[in-house]
Write an enzyme that holds these catalytic residues in place. Structure first.
Site, PDB file in Angstrom:
ATOM      1  N   CYS A 112       0.813  -1.226   0.000  1.00  0.00           N
ATOM      2  CA  CYS A 112       0.000   0.000   0.000  1.00  0.00           C
ATOM      3  C   CYS A 112       0.847   1.277   0.000  1.00  0.00           C
ATOM      4  CB  CYS A 112      -0.952   0.006   1.189  1.00  0.00           C
ATOM      5  SG  CYS A 112      -2.109  -1.360   1.157  1.00  0.00           S
ATOM      6  N   HIS A 246      -3.337   7.633   1.878  1.00  0.00           N
ATOM      7  CA  HIS A 246      -3.681   6.292   1.402  1.00  0.00           C
ATOM      8  C   HIS A 246      -5.090   5.975   1.920  1.00  0.00           C
ATOM      9  CE1 HIS A 246      -3.859   2.103   0.757  1.00  0.00           C
ATOM     10  NE2 HIS A 246      -3.565   1.736   1.999  1.00  0.00           N
ATOM     11  N   ASN A 276      -9.898   0.077  -0.343  1.00  0.00           N
ATOM     12  CA  ASN A 276      -8.439   0.153  -0.314  1.00  0.00           C
ATOM     13  C   ASN A 276      -7.881  -0.458  -1.601  1.00  0.00           C
ATOM     14  OD1 ASN A 276      -5.720  -0.131   0.149  1.00  0.00           O
ATOM     15  ND2 ASN A 276      -5.939  -0.934   2.224  1.00  0.00           N
TER      16      ASN A 276
HETATM   17  N1  ACO Z   1     -18.333  -8.166   8.935  1.00  0.00           N
HETATM   18  C1  ACO Z   1     -18.819  -8.464  10.156  1.00  0.00           C
HETATM   19  N2  ACO Z   1     -18.031  -8.781  11.186  1.00  0.00           N
HETATM   20  C2  ACO Z   1     -16.715  -8.813  10.976  1.00  0.00           C
HETATM   21  C3  ACO Z   1     -16.137  -8.535   9.722  1.00  0.00           C
HETATM   22  C4  ACO Z   1     -17.006  -8.208   8.676  1.00  0.00           C
HETATM   23  N3  ACO Z   1     -16.551  -7.902   7.444  1.00  0.00           N
HETATM   24  N4  ACO Z   1     -14.795  -8.644   9.831  1.00  0.00           N
HETATM   25  C5  ACO Z   1     -14.538  -8.986  11.100  1.00  0.00           C
HETATM   26  N5  ACO Z   1     -15.690  -9.090  11.782  1.00  0.00           N
HETATM   27  C6  ACO Z   1     -15.871  -9.466  13.186  1.00  0.00           C
HETATM   28  C7  ACO Z   1     -14.753 -10.311  13.728  1.00  0.00           C
HETATM   29  O1  ACO Z   1     -14.942 -11.655  13.406  1.00  0.00           O
HETATM   30  C8  ACO Z   1     -14.887 -10.055  15.208  1.00  0.00           C
HETATM   31  O2  ACO Z   1     -15.923 -10.863  15.703  1.00  0.00           O
HETATM   32  P1  ACO Z   1     -15.815 -11.565  17.152  1.00  0.00           P
HETATM   33  O3  ACO Z   1     -15.717 -10.428  18.106  1.00  0.00           O
HETATM   34  O4  ACO Z   1     -17.066 -12.349  17.230  1.00  0.00           O
HETATM   35  O5  ACO Z   1     -14.569 -12.389  17.083  1.00  0.00           O
HETATM   36  C9  ACO Z   1     -15.352  -8.609  15.294  1.00  0.00           C
HETATM   37  O6  ACO Z   1     -15.862  -8.286  13.976  1.00  0.00           O
HETATM   38  C10 ACO Z   1     -14.242  -7.656  15.658  1.00  0.00           C
HETATM   39  O7  ACO Z   1     -13.106  -7.961  14.886  1.00  0.00           O
HETATM   40  P2  ACO Z   1     -11.843  -7.034  14.870  1.00  0.00           P
HETATM   41  O8  ACO Z   1     -10.847  -7.554  13.884  1.00  0.00           O
HETATM   42  O9  ACO Z   1     -11.373  -6.802  16.285  1.00  0.00           O
HETATM   43  O10 ACO Z   1     -12.520  -5.704  14.331  1.00  0.00           O
HETATM   44  P3  ACO Z   1     -11.922  -4.269  14.247  1.00  0.00           P
HETATM   45  O11 ACO Z   1     -12.745  -3.317  14.976  1.00  0.00           O
HETATM   46  O12 ACO Z   1     -10.442  -4.265  14.516  1.00  0.00           O
HETATM   47  O13 ACO Z   1     -12.137  -3.938  12.690  1.00  0.00           O
HETATM   48  C11 ACO Z   1     -10.812  -3.886  10.695  1.00  0.00           C
HETATM   49  C12 ACO Z   1     -11.538  -4.768  11.721  1.00  0.00           C
HETATM   50  C13 ACO Z   1     -11.837  -3.038   9.975  1.00  0.00           C
HETATM   51  C14 ACO Z   1     -10.107  -4.794   9.719  1.00  0.00           C
HETATM   52  C15 ACO Z   1      -9.800  -2.999  11.456  1.00  0.00           C
HETATM   53  O14 ACO Z   1      -8.985  -3.777  12.286  1.00  0.00           O
HETATM   54  C16 ACO Z   1      -8.949  -2.221  10.528  1.00  0.00           C
HETATM   55  O15 ACO Z   1      -9.401  -1.339   9.870  1.00  0.00           O
HETATM   56  N6  ACO Z   1      -7.636  -2.477  10.506  1.00  0.00           N
HETATM   57  C17 ACO Z   1      -6.743  -1.813   9.616  1.00  0.00           C
HETATM   58  C18 ACO Z   1      -6.437  -2.758   8.586  1.00  0.00           C
HETATM   59  C19 ACO Z   1      -6.337  -2.147   7.222  1.00  0.00           C
HETATM   60  O16 ACO Z   1      -6.896  -1.132   6.873  1.00  0.00           O
HETATM   61  N7  ACO Z   1      -5.580  -2.861   6.431  1.00  0.00           N
HETATM   62  C20 ACO Z   1      -5.403  -2.540   5.079  1.00  0.00           C
HETATM   63  C21 ACO Z   1      -4.021  -2.761   4.675  1.00  0.00           C
HETATM   64  S1  ACO Z   1      -2.929  -1.790   5.620  1.00  0.00           S
HETATM   65  C22 ACO Z   1      -3.260  -0.306   5.142  1.00  0.00           C
HETATM   66  O17 ACO Z   1      -3.618  -0.111   4.039  1.00  0.00           O
HETATM   67  C23 ACO Z   1      -3.099   0.807   6.131  1.00  0.00           C
END
Ligand code: ACO
Length: 319
Positions: A112, A246, A276
């Protein structure tokens, strides 16, 4: 001499996949995706639509906007994680398709952060007099790397491409790249990676991510990179006219803006409409804000990104 951005272009595949459509495929909902990420839809490339096709379309628009032709370009850098083939570089295909018959063309891989790394690389070539004009492209068919069973990752990404034409010009107008900052910390390799590759598995692999850990690293390192790019240029962050981040996640953008005290109206946000797109996301957002007239010639723009590696960086330029 300065590397002046003369033109910007972008291209998105025609097919749009909404959150509602995705929720028929995996256990998720429009509400969850919008609340956690700000993403409403993404563009997905057709089966026969390759990264090079997206890159070529974006490059043609950037060349047109710049008023330059193939004969003017002597450096092409494609930032991509999803090359058409393992080799040759996708940039070689782009070069041939555009009819550029001089200079060098190669790919840069920083996931990214790829566009920021490619821009910093091109800037160094131009400043050293090793090239006169460069096409810097971020292009991805990232959907090819997605595990469509993994709701934690497949809802986040999309396909697309963006490009800029950079030209070495005398440092009189004050336009151009002022500072760049790029950084890698391989100790965080396993927070965000693809579980395949030609050497390790003889396959392409799928994206794996520890989402919440990446989130925390993103806010911290992106903020740091932005401050470092400003410090290297001898300016303070409040003098920047536009922030073109980004486009990973609305909550990361909000977190960084809060940390640095950046007003929301100065931040270009397109993540809702294409998700993304990895290396393509910064030039896609830049293109949107240049074309709709928000970013004007002479204004100070700060771009930033963080991605697998982990890699991160920022660049400050005057349009
Ligand atoms: N729909 C519904 N529920 C979901 C989904 C979905 N698409 N994805 C995960 N969940 C659930 C999980 O299973 C979990 O359930 P549980 O509590 O029963 O186990 C719950 O949601 C919470 O999961 P987390 O991973 O803790 O959720 P979080 O609040 O951290 O959000 C996310 C997840 C959106 C991926 C977040 O961590 C994030 O934005 N991280 C940054 C990652 C990113 O942007 N990466 C891209 C590449 S790096 C970059 O470009 C910067």
């Amino acid at each position: 001499m300065r590397s002046v951005i003369l033109g910007v272009g972008a291209h998105l595949p025609e097919r749009v996949v909404t959150n509602a459509e995705l929720s028929q495929r995996v256990d998720t909902s429009d509400e969850w995706i919008v609340e956690r990420t700000g993403i409403r839809q993404r563009h997905i490339a057709a089966e026969d639509e390759l990264t090079s096709h997206l890159a070529i379309a974006a490059s043609r628009k950037a060349l047109e906007a710049a008023g330059r032709e193939a004969k003017d370009i002597d450096l092409i850098i494609v930032a991509t994680t999803t090359p058409d083939l393992t080799f040759p570089a996708t940039a070689a295909r782009v070069q041939a398709a555009l009819g550029v018959h001089q200079g060098a063309a190669f790919d840069v891989q920083a996931v990214c952060s790829g566009f920021v790394f490619a821009l910093a690389t091109a800037d160094n070539f131009l400043m050293r007099g090793q090239a006169k004009a460069a096409l810097v492209i971020g292009a991805e068919t990232f959907s090819r790397l997605l595990d469509w069973e993994d709701r934690g990752t497949c809802v986040l990404f999309g396909d697309g491409a963006g490009a800029v034409v950079l030209e070495a010009q005398p440092d009189e107008t004050e336009r151009g790249v002022i500072s760049t900052f790029i950084r890698t910390d391989g100790r965080m390799h396993d927070l965000l990676y693809v579980d395949g590759g030609p050497s390790q598995t003889n396959s392409v692999g799928k994206v794996r991510m520890v989402g919440n850990a990446v989130f925390r690293q993103a806010v911290e390192h992106i903020s740091g990179a932005m401050l470092e790019a400003c410090a290297r240029a001898g300016v303070t962050i409040d003098t920047v006219d536009w922030f073109v981040p980004h486009q990973a996640n609305q909550r990361i953008l909000d977190g960084v803006a809060r940390k640095l005290g950046i007003p929301a109206e100065k931040v270009v946000i397109t993540v809702g409409s294409h998700g993304n797109t990895s290396a393509a996301s910064v030039p896609l957002a830049l293109d949107a804000a240049v074309r709709d007239g928000r970013i004007k010639k002479g204004q100070l723009v700060l771009i930033e990104a963080l991605g697998g590696g982990l890699t991160w960086g920022a660049a400050l330029f005057r349009m």
